[in-house]
Scaffold this motif. Sequence first.
Motif, mmCIF file in Angstrom:
data_model
loop_
_atom_site.group_PDB
_atom_site.id
_atom_site.type_symbol
_atom_site.label_atom_id
_atom_site.label_comp_id
_atom_site.label_asym_id
_atom_site.label_seq_id
_atom_site.Cartn_x
_atom_site.Cartn_y
_atom_site.Cartn_z
ATOM 1 N N LEU A 65 0.864 -1.181 0.000
ATOM 2 C CA LEU A 65 0.000 0.000 0.000
ATOM 3 C C LEU A 65 0.896 1.225 0.000
ATOM 4 O O LEU A 65 1.810 1.319 0.812
ATOM 5 N N TYR A 66 0.626 2.159 -0.893
ATOM 6 C CA TYR A 66 1.503 3.319 -1.066
ATOM 7 C C TYR A 66 0.836 4.598 -0.577
ATOM 8 O O TYR A 66 -0.381 4.748 -0.684
ATOM 9 N N PRO A 67 1.628 5.530 -0.062
ATOM 10 C CA PRO A 67 1.075 6.790 0.462
ATOM 11 C C PRO A 67 0.234 7.524 -0.571
ATOM 12 O O PRO A 67 0.624 7.631 -1.729
ATOM 13 N N GLY A 68 -0.932 7.998 -0.136
ATOM 14 C CA GLY A 68 -1.796 8.796 -0.992
ATOM 15 C C GLY A 68 -2.688 8.000 -1.918
ATOM 16 O O GLY A 68 -3.589 8.557 -2.526
ATOM 17 N N ARG A 69 -2.466 6.701 -2.057
ATOM 18 C CA ARG A 69 -3.304 5.885 -2.937
ATOM 19 C C ARG A 69 -4.467 5.308 -2.130
ATOM 20 O O ARG A 69 -4.306 4.923 -0.979
ATOM 21 N N PRO A 70 -5.646 5.208 -2.734
ATOM 22 C CA PRO A 70 -6.828 4.729 -2.003
ATOM 23 C C PRO A 70 -6.692 3.268 -1.594
ATOM 24 O O PRO A 70 -6.043 2.475 -2.269
ATOM 25 N N LEU A 71 -7.335 2.931 -0.478
ATOM 26 C CA LEU A 71 -7.413 1.546 -0.014
ATOM 27 C C LEU A 71 -8.690 0.934 -0.548
ATOM 28 O O LEU A 71 -9.767 1.507 -0.421
ATOM 29 N N ARG A 72 -8.580 -0.241 -1.121
ATOM 30 C CA ARG A 72 -9.747 -0.952 -1.653
ATOM 31 C C ARG A 72 -9.949 -2.235 -0.842
ATOM 32 O O ARG A 72 -9.012 -2.754 -0.250
ATOM 33 N N PRO A 73 -11.168 -2.763 -0.806
ATOM 34 C CA PRO A 73 -11.447 -3.947 0.013
ATOM 35 C C PRO A 73 -10.524 -5.137 -0.265
ATOM 36 O O PRO A 73 -10.145 -5.856 0.648
ATOM 37 N N GLY A 74 -10.122 -5.352 -1.493
ATOM 38 C CA GLY A 74 -9.249 -6.479 -1.831
ATOM 39 C C GLY A 74 -7.808 -6.296 -1.397
ATOM 40 O O GLY A 74 -7.021 -7.245 -1.432
ATOM 41 N N ASP A 75 -7.440 -5.086 -0.982
ATOM 42 C CA ASP A 75 -6.062 -4.804 -0.572
ATOM 43 C C ASP A 75 -5.763 -5.255 0.854
ATOM 44 O O ASP A 75 -4.597 -5.306 1.249
ATOM 45 N N ILE A 76 -6.795 -5.533 1.635
ATOM 46 C CA ILE A 76 -6.610 -5.868 3.052
ATOM 47 C C ILE A 76 -7.409 -7.111 3.409
ATOM 48 O O ILE A 76 -8.284 -7.524 2.657
ATOM 49 N N GLY A 77 -7.085 -7.685 4.565
ATOM 50 C CA GLY A 77 -7.822 -8.844 5.037
ATOM 51 C C GLY A 77 -7.422 -9.164 6.461
ATOM 52 O O GLY A 77 -6.533 -8.523 7.032
ATOM 53 N N PRO A 78 -8.051 -10.168 7.049
ATOM 54 C CA PRO A 78 -7.694 -10.532 8.420
ATOM 55 C C PRO A 78 -6.250 -11.023 8.485
ATOM 56 O O PRO A 78 -5.749 -11.602 7.522
ATOM 57 N N PRO A 79 -5.581 -10.815 9.605
ATOM 58 C CA PRO A 79 -4.196 -11.265 9.741
ATOM 59 C C PRO A 79 -4.081 -12.788 9.640
ATOM 60 O O PRO A 79 -4.928 -13.510 10.161
ATOM 61 N N ALA A 80 -3.044 -13.236 8.967
ATOM 62 C CA ALA A 80 -2.798 -14.676 8.850
ATOM 63 C C ALA A 80 -2.343 -15.218 10.202
ATOM 64 O O ALA A 80 -1.550 -14.582 10.898
ATOM 65 N N ILE A 81 -2.876 -16.376 10.576
ATOM 66 C CA ILE A 81 -2.422 -17.017 11.812
ATOM 67 C C ILE A 81 -1.611 -18.269 11.512
ATOM 68 O O ILE A 81 -0.983 -18.824 12.397
ATOM 69 N N VAL A 82 -1.644 -18.712 10.242
ATOM 70 C CA VAL A 82 -0.839 -19.844 9.810
ATOM 71 C C VAL A 82 0.035 -19.367 8.656
ATOM 72 O O VAL A 82 -0.461 -18.780 7.695
ATOM 73 N N GLU A 83 1.333 -19.600 8.765
ATOM 74 C CA GLU A 83 2.277 -19.230 7.712
ATOM 75 C C GLU A 83 2.647 -20.467 6.903
ATOM 76 O O GLU A 83 2.489 -21.597 7.362
ATOM 77 N N ARG A 84 3.180 -20.250 5.718
ATOM 78 C CA ARG A 84 3.654 -21.351 4.878
ATOM 79 C C ARG A 84 4.734 -22.121 5.634
ATOM 80 O O ARG A 84 5.581 -21.543 6.297
ATOM 81 N N ASN A 85 4.700 -23.435 5.557
ATOM 82 C CA ASN A 85 5.636 -24.371 6.192
ATOM 83 C C ASN A 85 5.459 -24.502 7.699
ATOM 84 O O ASN A 85 6.251 -25.181 8.346
ATOM 85 N N ASP A 86 4.440 -23.872 8.294
ATOM 86 C CA ASP A 86 4.161 -24.079 9.718
ATOM 87 C C ASP A 86 3.689 -25.514 9.942
ATOM 88 O O ASP A 86 2.993 -26.091 9.099
ATOM 89 N N LEU A 87 4.058 -26.061 11.090
ATOM 90 C CA LEU A 87 3.485 -27.335 11.501
ATOM 91 C C LEU A 87 2.148 -27.036 12.154
ATOM 92 O O LEU A 87 2.058 -26.178 13.031
ATOM 93 N N VAL A 88 1.108 -27.722 11.694
ATOM 94 C CA VAL A 88 -0.242 -27.491 12.213
ATOM 95 C C VAL A 88 -0.863 -28.815 12.620
ATOM 96 O O VAL A 88 -0.427 -29.879 12.186
ATOM 97 N N THR A 89 -1.870 -28.736 13.445
ATOM 98 C CA THR A 89 -2.626 -29.919 13.843
ATOM 99 C C THR A 89 -3.806 -30.079 12.898
ATOM 100 O O THR A 89 -4.604 -29.157 12.734
ATOM 101 N N LEU A 90 -3.894 -31.259 12.273
ATOM 102 C CA LEU A 90 -5.020 -31.577 11.404
ATOM 103 C C LEU A 90 -6.057 -32.321 12.220
ATOM 104 O O LEU A 90 -5.713 -33.249 12.967
ATOM 105 N N VAL A 91 -7.309 -31.923 12.101
ATOM 106 C CA VAL A 91 -8.392 -32.549 12.857
ATOM 107 C C VAL A 91 -9.479 -32.965 11.874
ATOM 108 O O VAL A 91 -9.952 -32.160 11.075
ATOM 109 N N PHE A 92 -9.861 -34.243 11.962
ATOM 110 C CA PHE A 92 -10.974 -34.757 11.167
ATOM 111 C C PHE A 92 -12.005 -35.295 12.142
ATOM 112 O O PHE A 92 -11.695 -36.154 12.968
ATOM 113 N N VAL A 93 -13.228 -34.784 12.075
ATOM 114 C CA VAL A 93 -14.300 -35.233 12.966
ATOM 115 C C VAL A 93 -15.514 -35.584 12.119
ATOM 116 O O VAL A 93 -15.963 -34.776 11.301
ATOM 117 N N GLN A 94 -16.023 -36.819 12.336
ATOM 118 C CA GLN A 94 -17.261 -37.220 11.661
ATOM 119 C C GLN A 94 -17.978 -38.218 12.561
ATOM 120 O O GLN A 94 -17.425 -39.274 12.883
#
Length: 139
Positions: A65-94
């Motif tokens: 995002l650059y100074p003076g340029r408008p912000l559009r909805p697609g330019d932002i989003g919720p913060p990532a809580i999982v990064e690429r190559n993170d070890l995560v817990t997989l859960v399958f429930v049925q």
Amino acid sequence: MKRTLLMTLLTAMALPAWADILVPVRTIRAKEIIAPEDLMIKRVDLAGALSNPANVVGLEARVALYPGRPLRPGDIGPPAIVERNDLVTLVFVQGGLKIVTEGRSLGRGSVGETLRVMNMQSRSTVFGKIRTDGTVEVK
């Protein structure tokens, strides 16, 4: 009378629609969290730009995002809580069955987003939804 009314309407439709929009005051790199002091309000003739700081502060920049340029909805989003190559817990429930195993994320994402993950035991790739605690629920 009709001609005057028509000319007035056409003139009113041709006038620009000014609006207050949000613009960054500094360069914000992708993946940075936006703070209140990073934004200012600018009056412009532009549709589709964000205008309420409460809807932007605390979110993550998806692109630079650059100074003076408008912000559009697609330019932002919720913060990532999982990064690429993170070890995560997989859960399958049925039904009464619950399977929990370890996986490696093949992308990054925030709560509620679908993420591709490699199951570390089987080496197969699965898709799942990121939960608030960082686990990935596989369907």
